[in-house]
Write a protein that holds these residues in place. Structure first.
Motif, short mmCIF file in Angstrom:
data_model
loop_
_atom_site.label_atom_id
_atom_site.label_comp_id
_atom_site.label_asym_id
_atom_site.label_seq_id
_atom_site.Cartn_x
_atom_site.Cartn_y
_atom_site.Cartn_z
N THR A 26 12.96 5.72 -7.98
CA THR A 26 12.89 7.47 -7.57
C THR A 26 11.31 7.64 -8.66
N SER A 27 10.67 6.41 -8.63
CA SER A 27 9.13 6.44 -8.97
C SER A 27 8.39 7.38 -7.77
N PRO A 28 7.91 8.35 -8.40
CA PRO A 28 6.77 8.83 -6.89
C PRO A 28 5.63 8.91 -6.90
N ASP A 29 5.30 7.75 -7.29
CA ASP A 29 3.81 6.43 -7.73
C ASP A 29 4.10 5.87 -6.44
N LEU A 30 4.63 4.72 -6.48
CA LEU A 30 5.76 4.06 -5.83
C LEU A 30 5.85 4.83 -4.20
N ALA A 31 6.56 5.63 -4.51
CA ALA A 31 7.47 6.25 -3.62
C ALA A 31 6.13 6.67 -2.27
N SER A 32 4.68 6.89 -2.70
CA SER A 32 2.98 7.26 -1.99
C SER A 32 2.99 5.72 -1.38
N VAL A 33 3.24 4.71 -1.91
CA VAL A 33 2.52 3.59 -1.17
C VAL A 33 3.22 3.35 0.03
N GLU A 34 2.64 3.58 1.21
CA GLU A 34 2.26 2.64 2.31
C GLU A 34 2.96 1.29 3.03
N VAL A 35 4.19 1.14 3.43
CA VAL A 35 4.96 -0.21 3.53
C VAL A 35 4.37 0.06 5.65
N SER A 36 3.61 -1.07 5.53
CA SER A 36 3.26 -1.43 7.18
C SER A 36 4.18 -2.13 8.11
#
Length: 59
Positions: A10-20
């Motif tokens: 649920t981390s907003p920081d990790l949610a903003s990381v784009e997975v290509s």
């Protein structure tokens, strides 16, 4: 551990990381993990020989 996983999910920081990539990666030059038991048993043999030599030296 469950709390840690839930926090990471649920981390907003990790949610903003784009997975290509949605698939995993295969590394063709990697060594197989099947060599691990042999290496472990080799270490056991060396340790046993070291203990035997130590005991022989004490006697």
């Amino acid at each position: 551990m469950d709390q840690l996983v839930a926090r990471l999910n649920t981390s907003p920081d990790l949610a903003s990381v784009e997975v290509s990539s949605t698939e995993g990666a295969v590394f063709p030059g990697a060594s197989p993990v099947l060599g691990t038991p042999g290496a472990f048993l080799g270490g056991v043999a060396i340790a046993s020989a070291t203990v035997a030599a130590f005991e022989a030296g004490r006697g």
